[in-house]
Design a protein around this motif. Structure first.
Motif, PDB file in Angstrom:
ATOM      1  N   ILE A  89       0.839  -1.198   0.000  1.00  0.00           N
ATOM      2  CA  ILE A  89       0.000   0.000   0.000  1.00  0.00           C
ATOM      3  C   ILE A  89       0.875   1.250   0.000  1.00  0.00           C
ATOM      4  N   GLU A  90       1.894   1.271   0.844  1.00  0.00           N
ATOM      5  CA  GLU A  90       2.798   2.423   0.884  1.00  0.00           C
ATOM      6  C   GLU A  90       3.458   2.659  -0.463  1.00  0.00           C
ATOM      7  N   ARG A  91       3.891   1.584  -1.098  1.00  0.00           N
ATOM      8  CA  ARG A  91       4.511   1.702  -2.422  1.00  0.00           C
ATOM      9  C   ARG A  91       3.510   2.228  -3.445  1.00  0.00           C
ATOM     10  N   ALA A  92       2.286   1.716  -3.390  1.00  0.00           N
ATOM     11  CA  ALA A  92       1.256   2.136  -4.347  1.00  0.00           C
ATOM     12  C   ALA A  92       0.908   3.610  -4.169  1.00  0.00           C
ATOM     13  N   GLU A  93       0.823   4.047  -2.927  1.00  0.00           N
ATOM     14  CA  GLU A  93       0.490   5.441  -2.672  1.00  0.00           C
ATOM     15  C   GLU A  93       1.588   6.373  -3.161  1.00  0.00           C
ATOM     16  N   SER A  94       2.831   5.929  -3.113  1.00  0.00           N
ATOM     17  CA  SER A  94       3.926   6.690  -3.693  1.00  0.00           C
ATOM     18  C   SER A  94       3.817   6.627  -5.214  1.00  0.00           C
ATOM     19  N   GLY A  95       3.679   5.414  -5.725  1.00  0.00           N
ATOM     20  CA  GLY A  95       3.346   5.197  -7.132  1.00  0.00           C
ATOM     21  C   GLY A  95       4.391   5.544  -8.165  1.00  0.00           C
ATOM     22  N   ASN A  96       5.649   5.613  -7.786  1.00  0.00           N
ATOM     23  CA  ASN A  96       6.701   5.841  -8.768  1.00  0.00           C
ATOM     24  C   ASN A  96       6.968   4.563  -9.545  1.00  0.00           C
ATOM     25  N   ALA A  97       7.735   4.663 -10.620  1.00  0.00           N
ATOM     26  CA  ALA A  97       8.030   3.495 -11.448  1.00  0.00           C
ATOM     27  C   ALA A  97       8.657   2.372 -10.624  1.00  0.00           C
ATOM     28  N   GLU A  98       9.588   2.715  -9.731  1.00  0.00           N
ATOM     29  CA  GLU A  98      10.252   1.699  -8.919  1.00  0.00           C
ATOM     30  C   GLU A  98       9.259   1.022  -7.973  1.00  0.00           C
ATOM     31  N   VAL A 118       5.992   0.646  -8.534  1.00  0.00           N
ATOM     32  CA  VAL A 118       5.165  -0.240  -9.355  1.00  0.00           C
ATOM     33  C   VAL A 118       5.951  -1.500  -9.705  1.00  0.00           C
ATOM     34  N   ASP A 119       7.227  -1.360 -10.037  1.00  0.00           N
ATOM     35  CA  ASP A 119       8.068  -2.537 -10.310  1.00  0.00           C
ATOM     36  C   ASP A 119       8.067  -3.480  -9.107  1.00  0.00           C
ATOM     37  N   PHE A 120       8.196  -2.912  -7.914  1.00  0.00           N
ATOM     38  CA  PHE A 120       8.212  -3.713  -6.694  1.00  0.00           C
ATOM     39  C   PHE A 120       6.892  -4.463  -6.527  1.00  0.00           C
ATOM     40  N   ILE A 121       5.791  -3.758  -6.712  1.00  0.00           N
ATOM     41  CA  ILE A 121       4.473  -4.378  -6.548  1.00  0.00           C
ATOM     42  C   ILE A 121       4.255  -5.460  -7.593  1.00  0.00           C
ATOM     43  N   ILE A 122       4.466  -5.133  -8.848  1.00  0.00           N
ATOM     44  CA  ILE A 122       4.251  -6.080  -9.955  1.00  0.00           C
ATOM     45  C   ILE A 122       5.181  -7.277  -9.821  1.00  0.00           C
ATOM     46  N   ASP A 126      -3.474  -6.781  -6.115  1.00  0.00           N
ATOM     47  CA  ASP A 126      -4.640  -6.218  -6.788  1.00  0.00           C
ATOM     48  C   ASP A 126      -5.144  -4.985  -6.034  1.00  0.00           C
ATOM     49  N   TYR A 127      -5.258  -5.093  -4.720  1.00  0.00           N
ATOM     50  CA  TYR A 127      -5.704  -3.951  -3.928  1.00  0.00           C
ATOM     51  C   TYR A 127      -4.707  -2.797  -4.023  1.00  0.00           C
ATOM     52  N   ALA A 128      -3.434  -3.090  -3.874  1.00  0.00           N
ATOM     53  CA  ALA A 128      -2.411  -2.043  -3.930  1.00  0.00           C
ATOM     54  C   ALA A 128      -2.434  -1.329  -5.279  1.00  0.00           C
ATOM     55  N   LEU A 156       2.482   0.891 -15.311  1.00  0.00           N
ATOM     56  CA  LEU A 156       1.502  -0.194 -15.440  1.00  0.00           C
ATOM     57  C   LEU A 156       1.153  -0.431 -16.907  1.00  0.00           C
ATOM     58  N   GLU A 157       1.110   0.633 -17.684  1.00  0.00           N
ATOM     59  CA  GLU A 157       0.892   0.477 -19.130  1.00  0.00           C
ATOM     60  C   GLU A 157       2.041  -0.317 -19.749  1.00  0.00           C
TER      61      GLU A 157
END
Length: 105
Positions: A14-23, A25-29, A45-47, A60-61
């Protein structure tokens, strides 16, 4: 940014998603593999639903067109929920996601 109430892996995602930088998103994905547990896929999925940063959305694109099958499927869900049907349609026409996934919500 408000500190989220979740701890552990979900809190971290969640913290990573709220920041939402490329790095971020890479971490989440990066948690989406053929060995991912059901819990992790739900956390991811939630993040992903929390990504609002334009840079993160562009990342994400990138994964929608270049990720593994599971990564493309979760990115497809992300864009469908945003009602970004043009991008989903492009990925479907390229054979990167199937019709069922393309029209899932």
């Amino acid at each position: 940014m408000i500190k989220n109430k979740f701890h552990g892996k979900l809190g971290e995602l969640i913290e990573r998603a709220e920041s939402g930088n490329a790095e971020d998103v890479d971490f989440i994905i990066g948690h989406l593999t053929d060995k991912s547990s059901l819990a992790i896929t739900r956390y991811v999925d939630y993040a992903l639903s929390l990504v609002k940063n334009e840079i993160g959305i562009l990342r994400l694109e990138y994964y929608l067109f270049n990720g593994t099958l599971i990564q493309r499927n979760y990115c497809c869900l992300f864009f469908n929920r945003r009602l970004d049907y043009d991008i989903v349609d492009r990925a479907c026409r390229l054979g990167l996601i199937d019709e069922i996934q393309a029209f899932s919500r």
